[in-house]
Design a protein around this motif. Structure first.
Motif, PDB file in Angstrom:
ATOM      1  N   ARG A   1      24.607  24.338 -16.407  1.00  0.00           N
ATOM      2  CA  ARG A   1      24.427  22.907 -17.445  1.00  0.00           C
ATOM      3  C   ARG A   1      24.025  23.485 -18.742  1.00  0.00           C
ATOM      4  N   ILE A   2      22.933  24.253 -18.211  1.00  0.00           N
ATOM      5  CA  ILE A   2      22.008  24.648 -19.657  1.00  0.00           C
ATOM      6  C   ILE A   2      22.981  26.029 -20.387  1.00  0.00           C
ATOM      7  N   THR A   3      23.713  26.800 -20.018  1.00  0.00           N
ATOM      8  CA  THR A   3      24.840  27.359 -20.887  1.00  0.00           C
ATOM      9  C   THR A   3      25.109  26.700 -21.801  1.00  0.00           C
ATOM     10  N   PRO A   4      25.777  25.963 -22.030  1.00  0.00           N
ATOM     11  CA  PRO A   4      26.686  25.094 -22.888  1.00  0.00           C
ATOM     12  C   PRO A   4      25.960  24.746 -23.636  1.00  0.00           C
ATOM     13  N   LEU A   5      24.879  23.765 -23.362  1.00  0.00           N
ATOM     14  CA  LEU A   5      24.196  22.688 -24.005  1.00  0.00           C
ATOM     15  C   LEU A   5      23.415  24.046 -25.332  1.00  0.00           C
ATOM     16  N   LEU A   6      22.991  24.970 -25.044  1.00  0.00           N
ATOM     17  CA  LEU A   6      22.144  25.895 -25.557  1.00  0.00           C
ATOM     18  C   LEU A   6      23.343  25.783 -26.870  1.00  0.00           C
ATOM     19  N   GLU A   7      24.575  25.971 -26.580  1.00  0.00           N
ATOM     20  CA  GLU A   7      25.479  27.078 -27.333  1.00  0.00           C
ATOM     21  C   GLU A   7      26.022  25.806 -28.228  1.00  0.00           C
ATOM     22  N   LEU A   8      26.494  24.361 -27.755  1.00  0.00           N
ATOM     23  CA  LEU A   8      26.286  22.949 -28.363  1.00  0.00           C
ATOM     24  C   LEU A   8      24.837  22.818 -29.310  1.00  0.00           C
ATOM     25  N   THR A   9      24.232  22.883 -29.028  1.00  0.00           N
ATOM     26  CA  THR A   9      23.027  22.764 -29.987  1.00  0.00           C
ATOM     27  C   THR A   9      22.540  24.075 -30.775  1.00  0.00           C
ATOM     28  N   GLY A  10      23.357  25.002 -30.731  1.00  0.00           N
ATOM     29  CA  GLY A  10      22.853  26.289 -31.396  1.00  0.00           C
ATOM     30  C   GLY A  10      21.532  26.808 -31.285  1.00  0.00           C
ATOM     31  N   LEU A  11      21.052  26.603 -29.742  1.00  0.00           N
ATOM     32  CA  LEU A  11      19.547  27.164 -29.618  1.00  0.00           C
ATOM     33  C   LEU A  11      20.013  28.646 -28.407  1.00  0.00           C
ATOM     34  N   THR A  12      21.254  29.336 -28.737  1.00  0.00           N
ATOM     35  CA  THR A  12      21.447  30.130 -27.645  1.00  0.00           C
ATOM     36  C   THR A  12      20.687  31.318 -27.010  1.00  0.00           C
ATOM     37  N   ASP A  13      20.390  31.817 -28.428  1.00  0.00           N
ATOM     38  CA  ASP A  13      19.849  32.745 -29.520  1.00  0.00           C
ATOM     39  C   ASP A  13      17.456  32.303 -29.069  1.00  0.00           C
ATOM     40  N   LYS A  14      16.920  31.078 -28.912  1.00  0.00           N
ATOM     41  CA  LYS A  14      15.829  30.371 -29.019  1.00  0.00           C
ATOM     42  C   LYS A  14      15.723  30.327 -27.678  1.00  0.00           C
ATOM     43  N   ARG A  15      16.345  30.472 -26.227  1.00  0.00           N
ATOM     44  CA  ARG A  15      16.218  30.385 -25.304  1.00  0.00           C
ATOM     45  C   ARG A  15      14.540  30.610 -24.412  1.00  0.00           C
ATOM     46  N   ASP A  16      14.271  31.598 -24.884  1.00  0.00           N
ATOM     47  CA  ASP A  16      12.546  32.180 -24.638  1.00  0.00           C
ATOM     48  C   ASP A  16      12.363  31.442 -25.499  1.00  0.00           C
ATOM     49  N   ASN A  17      11.915  31.248 -26.424  1.00  0.00           N
ATOM     50  CA  ASN A  17      11.301  30.853 -27.337  1.00  0.00           C
ATOM     51  C   ASN A  17      10.479  29.141 -26.833  1.00  0.00           C
ATOM     52  N   TYR A  18       8.754  29.813 -27.423  1.00  0.00           N
ATOM     53  CA  TYR A  18       8.151  28.753 -27.212  1.00  0.00           C
ATOM     54  C   TYR A  18       8.508  27.484 -27.984  1.00  0.00           C
ATOM     55  N   PRO A  19       7.878  26.436 -28.025  1.00  0.00           N
ATOM     56  CA  PRO A  19       8.670  25.108 -29.239  1.00  0.00           C
ATOM     57  C   PRO A  19       7.626  25.482 -30.444  1.00  0.00           C
ATOM     58  N   SER A  20       6.432  26.226 -29.869  1.00  0.00           N
ATOM     59  CA  SER A  20       5.864  26.293 -31.436  1.00  0.00           C
ATOM     60  C   SER A  20       6.194  27.536 -32.410  1.00  0.00           C
ATOM     61  N   ALA A  21       7.227  27.695 -32.102  1.00  0.00           N
ATOM     62  CA  ALA A  21       8.073  28.791 -32.958  1.00  0.00           C
ATOM     63  C   ALA A  21       9.278  28.251 -33.447  1.00  0.00           C
ATOM     64  N   LEU A  22       8.955  27.213 -33.309  1.00  0.00           N
ATOM     65  CA  LEU A  22      10.553  26.526 -33.600  1.00  0.00           C
ATOM     66  C   LEU A  22      10.252  25.601 -34.746  1.00  0.00           C
ATOM     67  N   SER A  23      11.205  25.138 -35.610  1.00  0.00           N
ATOM     68  CA  SER A  23      11.410  24.293 -36.849  1.00  0.00           C
ATOM     69  C   SER A  23      11.524  22.886 -36.288  1.00  0.00           C
ATOM     70  N   GLY A  24      11.025  21.947 -37.123  1.00  0.00           N
ATOM     71  CA  GLY A  24      10.811  20.712 -36.639  1.00  0.00           C
ATOM     72  C   GLY A  24      12.455  20.457 -36.000  1.00  0.00           C
ATOM     73  N   GLY A  25      13.981  20.946 -36.591  1.00  0.00           N
ATOM     74  CA  GLY A  25      15.143  20.394 -36.246  1.00  0.00           C
ATOM     75  C   GLY A  25      15.644  21.058 -34.656  1.00  0.00           C
ATOM     76  N   GLN A  26      14.659  22.896 -35.192  1.00  0.00           N
ATOM     77  CA  GLN A  26      15.375  22.920 -33.377  1.00  0.00           C
ATOM     78  C   GLN A  26      14.372  23.117 -32.713  1.00  0.00           C
ATOM     79  N   LYS A  27      13.160  22.053 -32.666  1.00  0.00           N
ATOM     80  CA  LYS A  27      12.473  21.310 -31.611  1.00  0.00           C
ATOM     81  C   LYS A  27      13.332  19.843 -31.558  1.00  0.00           C
ATOM     82  N   GLN A  28      14.543  19.300 -31.908  1.00  0.00           N
ATOM     83  CA  GLN A  28      14.988  18.000 -31.734  1.00  0.00           C
ATOM     84  C   GLN A  28      16.144  18.481 -31.444  1.00  0.00           C
TER      85      GLN A  28
END
Ligand code: ADP
Ligand code: ADP
Length: 232
Positions: free
Chosen positions: A120-147
Motif C-alpha cells: 500500500r505504501i509504495t504507490p502512496l510515496l510515489e503519489l505524494t512525491g516522497l519516495t526518496d524521503k521514506r527513511d527521513n524523520y519528520p524533523s528533517a522535512l519541510s512543512g509541505g513535505q510533512k503535509q
C-alpha cells in the motif's frame, strides 16, 4: 457522500453553554470538493470534527456513505473511520517514526501484515512525491513535505472521504498551491470526496466545487463556486 442533518453542538451546559453549531444542514456530493469557510470561532473545526465523531454532536445526524455514525458503537465507529481520512493544520505526525512508518501506522492498527503494508505504501510515496524521503524523520522535512506525509497516511486505509482541517494554513503560498494541486489530483484520480474547512477565500477559489459559509455556528449560505473564479 456526507450529509449533516440538524447538527448541533453545545460545549458545556446550562447558563454557560456555548453553541458551537446550530441546526447545520450540509450535503457533500460524492466526488466533490466542498469547502466550509468562516472566521475564527465560527464553528468550522467543530463541524469537521463532528464528521468523524472526533467531537460528539449534541444532536443531529452524521451520514457518511449511507451510514449514520451517531448510531454506531465504538467498534462500528472504528470500522467506519477507515472510510474517513483526515489531515490537520499542524500535520500531527509522529516525530519518533520515519516517513514510511508514519504512513504505516494506521495500517499497523488495522492489523495488516508487513507485505500488505509495503504494497500500500509504495504507490502512496510515489503519489505524494516522497519516495526518496521514506527513511527521513519528520524533523528533517519541510512543512509541505510533512503535509504530504500526512496526506499519504490519511489515504493509507483507502478512505472514501478526506477531511482537511485548515490543511494549508501553516504553509507559504507556493507550498499551499502545490498541496492544493495534490488534493485536486487525489480527488480526480482516486475519486475521493473532499470536505475542507478554511478561513482563506483563495483556497475555496482554487479547488472547491461548492462552498458553505459558516457564521456563529450556522451555515448561512451554500453555493457553487462561481464561474468568475478562474481555476489554475
Ligand atoms: P473555528 O474552527 O471556526 O475557529 P471552533 O469550532 O473552534 O471554530 O469554535 C466554535 C466555538 O466553540 C467558539 O466559540 C469556541 O470558543 C467554542 N469551542 C470550541 N471548542 C471548545 C471546547 N472544547 N470547549 C468550549 N468551547 C469550545
Ligand atoms: P522498529 O524498530 O520500531 O521495529 P523499524 O525501523 O525496524 O522500526 O521498522 C519496522 C518495519 O517497518 C521494518 O521491519 C520494515 O518492515 C518496515 N519498514 C520501515 N522502513 C521501511 C522502508 N523504507 N521500506 C520498507 N519497509 C520499511
Amino acid at each position: 457522500m456526507i450529509r449533516l442533518e440538524h447538527l448541533s453542538k453545545f460545549y458545556g451546559s446550562g447558563q454557560s453553554a456555548v453553541a458551537a453549531l446550530q441546526d447545520v444542514e450540509l450535503h457533500v456530493p460524492e466526488g466533490s470538493i466542498t469547502g466550509v469557510i468562516g472566521v475564527s470561532g465560527a464553528g468550522k473545526s467543530t463541524l469537521i470534527r463532528c464528521v468523524n465523531l472526533l467531537e460528539r454532536p449534541t444532536s443531529g445526524k452524521v451520514w457518511v456513505d449511507g451510514q449514520d455514525l451517531t448510531c454506531l458503537d465504538e467498534q462500528g465507529l472504528r470500522k467506519a473511520r477507515h472510510d474517513i481520512g483526515m489531515i490537520f493544520q499542524h500535520f500531527n505526525l509522529l516525530d519518533s517514526r520515519t516517513v514510511y512508518r508514519n504512513i504505516a501506522f494506521p495500517l499497523e492498527l488495522m492489523g495488516l501484515n508487513k507485505a500488505a503494508i509495503q504494497q500500500r505504501i509504495t504507490p502512496l510515496l510515489e503519489l505524494t512525491g516522497l519516495t526518496d524521503k521514506r527513511d527521513n524523520y519528520p524533523s528533517a522535512l519541510s512543512g509541505g513535505q510533512k503535509q504530504r506525509v500526512a496526506i499519504a497516511r490519511a489515504l493509507a486505509s483507502r478512505p472514501k472521504v478526506l477531511l482537511c482541517d485548515e490543511a494549508t494554513s501553516a504553509l507559504d503560498p507556493q507550498t499551499t498551491t502545490s498541496i492544493l494541486e495534490l488534493l485536486r489530483e487525489i480527488n480526480q484520480e482516486l475519486g475521493l470526496t473532499i470536505l475542507l474547512i478554511t478561513h482563506e477565500m483563495e483556497v475555496v477559489k482554487s479547488i472547491c466545487d461548492s462552498v458553505a459559509l459558516i457564521s456563529d455556528g450556522r451555515l448561512v449560505e451554500t453555493s457553487r463556486v462561481g464561474p468568475f473564479f478562474t481555476r489554475p
